[in-house]
Design a protein around this motif. Structure first.
Motif, PDB file in Angstrom:
ATOM      1  N   ASP A 136       0.836  -1.207   0.000  1.00 59.25           N
ATOM      2  CA  ASP A 136       0.000   0.000   0.000  1.00 59.25           C
ATOM      3  C   ASP A 136       0.868   1.253   0.000  1.00 59.25           C
ATOM      4  N   GLU A 137       1.883   1.269   0.856  1.00 57.92           N
ATOM      5  CA  GLU A 137       2.764   2.438   0.958  1.00 57.92           C
ATOM      6  C   GLU A 137       3.557   2.649  -0.327  1.00 57.92           C
ATOM      7  N   MET A 138       4.039   1.586  -0.935  1.00 59.33           N
ATOM      8  CA  MET A 138       4.831   1.722  -2.154  1.00 59.33           C
ATOM      9  C   MET A 138       3.979   2.169  -3.334  1.00 59.33           C
ATOM     10  N   VAL A 139       2.744   1.673  -3.410  1.00 62.36           N
ATOM     11  CA  VAL A 139       1.833   2.136  -4.458  1.00 62.36           C
ATOM     12  C   VAL A 139       1.586   3.631  -4.297  1.00 62.36           C
ATOM     13  N   THR A 140       1.375   4.069  -3.061  1.00 65.30           N
ATOM     14  CA  THR A 140       1.161   5.490  -2.779  1.00 65.30           C
ATOM     15  C   THR A 140       2.346   6.329  -3.228  1.00 65.30           C
ATOM     16  N   LYS A 141       3.551   5.766  -3.109  1.00 70.47           N
ATOM     17  CA  LYS A 141       4.764   6.504  -3.478  1.00 70.47           C
ATOM     18  C   LYS A 141       5.097   6.382  -4.966  1.00 70.47           C
ATOM     19  N   GLY A 142       4.248   5.732  -5.730  1.00 68.97           N
ATOM     20  CA  GLY A 142       4.412   5.713  -7.174  1.00 68.97           C
ATOM     21  C   GLY A 142       5.163   4.534  -7.749  1.00 68.97           C
ATOM     22  N   PHE A 143       5.433   3.516  -6.946  1.00 69.02           N
ATOM     23  CA  PHE A 143       6.072   2.310  -7.460  1.00 69.02           C
ATOM     24  C   PHE A 143       5.063   1.467  -8.231  1.00 69.02           C
ATOM     25  N   ILE A 144       5.545   0.751  -9.221  1.00 70.95           N
ATOM     26  CA  ILE A 144       4.737  -0.271  -9.895  1.00 70.95           C
ATOM     27  C   ILE A 144       4.925  -1.560  -9.107  1.00 70.95           C
ATOM     28  N   VAL A 145       3.857  -2.049  -8.504  1.00 65.56           N
ATOM     29  CA  VAL A 145       3.988  -3.123  -7.523  1.00 65.56           C
ATOM     30  C   VAL A 145       3.143  -4.335  -7.901  1.00 65.56           C
ATOM     31  N   LYS A 146       3.752  -5.504  -7.717  1.00 67.28           N
ATOM     32  CA  LYS A 146       3.035  -6.775  -7.750  1.00 67.28           C
ATOM     33  C   LYS A 146       3.055  -7.332  -6.335  1.00 67.28           C
ATOM     34  N   GLY A 147       1.934  -7.867  -5.897  1.00 64.46           N
ATOM     35  CA  GLY A 147       1.846  -8.433  -4.554  1.00 64.46           C
ATOM     36  C   GLY A 147       1.331  -9.851  -4.603  1.00 64.46           C
ATOM     37  N   SER A 148       1.895 -10.704  -3.767  1.00 62.69           N
ATOM     38  CA  SER A 148       1.473 -12.107  -3.785  1.00 62.69           C
ATOM     39  C   SER A 148       0.777 -12.500  -2.494  1.00 62.69           C
ATOM     40  N   THR A 149      -0.037 -13.527  -2.603  1.00 57.46           N
ATOM     41  CA  THR A 149      -0.708 -14.143  -1.470  1.00 57.46           C
ATOM     42  C   THR A 149      -0.806 -15.638  -1.770  1.00 57.46           C
ATOM     43  N   THR A 150      -1.026 -16.433  -0.748  1.00 58.75           N
ATOM     44  CA  THR A 150      -1.257 -17.859  -0.978  1.00 58.75           C
ATOM     45  C   THR A 150      -2.749 -18.167  -1.049  1.00 58.75           C
ATOM     46  N   SER A 151      -3.572 -17.146  -0.850  1.00 61.02           N
ATOM     47  CA  SER A 151      -5.020 -17.332  -0.797  1.00 61.02           C
ATOM     48  C   SER A 151      -5.714 -16.513  -1.885  1.00 61.02           C
ATOM     49  N   GLU A 152      -6.476 -17.178  -2.717  1.00 59.47           N
ATOM     50  CA  GLU A 152      -7.197 -16.482  -3.783  1.00 59.47           C
ATOM     51  C   GLU A 152      -8.185 -15.457  -3.234  1.00 59.47           C
ATOM     52  N   SER A 153      -8.646 -15.661  -2.018  1.00 61.99           N
ATOM     53  CA  SER A 153      -9.619 -14.741  -1.425  1.00 61.99           C
ATOM     54  C   SER A 153      -9.026 -13.358  -1.159  1.00 61.99           C
ATOM     55  N   LYS A 154      -7.682 -13.256  -1.140  1.00 63.80           N
ATOM     56  CA  LYS A 154      -7.035 -11.973  -0.859  1.00 63.80           C
ATOM     57  C   LYS A 154      -6.615 -11.224  -2.126  1.00 63.80           C
ATOM     58  N   LEU A 155      -6.878 -11.830  -3.295  1.00 59.79           N
ATOM     59  CA  LEU A 155      -6.456 -11.196  -4.549  1.00 59.79           C
ATOM     60  C   LEU A 155      -7.116  -9.837  -4.750  1.00 59.79           C
ATOM     61  N   LYS A 156      -8.397  -9.753  -4.459  1.00 62.67           N
ATOM     62  CA  LYS A 156      -9.113  -8.491  -4.656  1.00 62.67           C
ATOM     63  C   LYS A 156      -8.613  -7.410  -3.702  1.00 62.67           C
ATOM     64  N   LEU A 157      -8.179  -7.809  -2.518  1.00 61.93           N
ATOM     65  CA  LEU A 157      -7.659  -6.846  -1.542  1.00 61.93           C
ATOM     66  C   LEU A 157      -6.365  -6.208  -2.057  1.00 61.93           C
ATOM     67  N   ILE A 158      -5.497  -7.018  -2.641  1.00 58.25           N
ATOM     68  CA  ILE A 158      -4.252  -6.506  -3.214  1.00 58.25           C
ATOM     69  C   ILE A 158      -4.557  -5.606  -4.410  1.00 58.25           C
ATOM     70  N   GLU A 159      -5.483  -6.046  -5.238  1.00 53.32           N
ATOM     71  CA  GLU A 159      -5.850  -5.273  -6.419  1.00 53.32           C
ATOM     72  C   GLU A 159      -6.480  -3.936  -6.036  1.00 53.32           C
ATOM     73  N   LYS A 160      -7.249  -3.922  -4.957  1.00 56.06           N
ATOM     74  CA  LYS A 160      -7.954  -2.719  -4.516  1.00 56.06           C
ATOM     75  C   LYS A 160      -6.991  -1.604  -4.135  1.00 56.06           C
ATOM     76  N   ILE A 161      -5.826  -1.956  -3.606  1.00 56.09           N
ATOM     77  CA  ILE A 161      -4.875  -0.907  -3.212  1.00 56.09           C
ATOM     78  C   ILE A 161      -3.949  -0.502  -4.356  1.00 56.09           C
TER      79      ILE A 161
END
Length: 258
Positions: free
Chosen positions: A25-50
């Motif tokens: 979240d902080e890196m996206v705010t600072k203008g980085f192009i970020v990919k984030g991983s999770t082991t749970s498909e249920s958290k994909l939308k949370l990463i995408e939302k930020i």
């Protein structure tokens, strides 16, 4: 001559949990192009939302296409709790064949044995899976790794008083506390990125080290819990994490202290 403004590098964060998601979240705010991983498909939308691109990555079950796309990046931040040496070796094989040039590996000060003294980045490590995994990253010739050994993490939501569950017996009451606030963990990672400080090892721990007994009595009182039970029957074992190298090299000032 035209001055080209330096752009932020692309970054993949392996592990978007309690610390990792806030970091993303902080890196996206600072203008980085970020990919984030999770082991749970249920958290994909949370990463995408930020504002980050989400991936499901499990180092014990690496899907070739998924991991290769995730590693199409300049910098990889590894922030997962797995201690699978085989899983990390498999991951490193993929990193070695990817565009990744630099890695931040989030480790733990648990790699140090009790010494009843201060420990620095030059102190001996325990024989443990985490120390082996650190070495695997550091020995690769395909990318540079900076290892961040963080002490126990806390913040206002993860209050230290809640660490002491009712009925839990606390060992080493005369030992010392080694903790670090989540905000400082993020601040340190951002400084490594900003200063491009690679190939280093840093201890991340708050400046103060109160006695465990005094600290946990105070912290449980703050949230209205009963004082924990302490075991005085065994010889005291402790270590005090020295953070002076981090403050000196990165010129970092801790924002939170105990």
């Amino acid at each position: 001559m035209v001055n080209k403004e330096k752009t932020n590098p692309s970054i993949s964060v392996l592990g978007s949990g309690w610390l990792g998601l806030s970091l993303v979240d902080e890196m996206v705010t600072k203008g980085f192009i970020v990919k984030g991983s999770t082991t749970s498909e249920s958290k994909l939308k949370l990463i995408e939302k930020i504002g980050a691109k989400p991936f499901v990555i499990d180092i014990d079950n690496l899907i070739t296409t998924n991991i290769r796309n995730f590693l199409e990046t300049e910098i990889l931040i590894v922030n997962i709790t797995s201690k699978s040496v085989e899983g990390f070796q498999n991951l490193i094989n993929f990193i070695n064949n990817s565009p990744v040039e630099k890695v931040i590996f989030v480790s733990s000060t648990s790699v140090y044995p009790f010494t009843n003294n201060e420990v620095t980045e030059k102190s001996s490590l325990k024989e443990c899976a985490l120390a082996t995994i650190e070495s695997l990253f550091q020995s690769s010739t395909h990318f540079k790794t900076t290892v961040l050994r963080f002490s126990g993490l806390y913040n206002e939501q993860r209050h230290p008083g809640n660490f002491m569950k009712k009925g839990r017996i606390i060992q080493n009451p005369d030992g010392y506390v080694n903790l670090i606030h989540k905000g400082d963990c993020i601040g340190i990672i951002l400084e490594v990125l900003k200063q491009e400080c690679w190939g280093e090892v840093f201890n991340g721990c708050s400046n103060n080290h109160p006695k465990r007994k005094d600290f946990y009595i105070e912290q449980t009182k703050l949230i209205g819990r009963d004082s924990p039970i302490f075991n005085y029957s065994k010889p005291t074992q402790f270590k005090i994490i020295d953070n002076s190298k981090l403050k000196r090299v990165l010129n970092y000032s801790f924002k939170h202290d105990l």
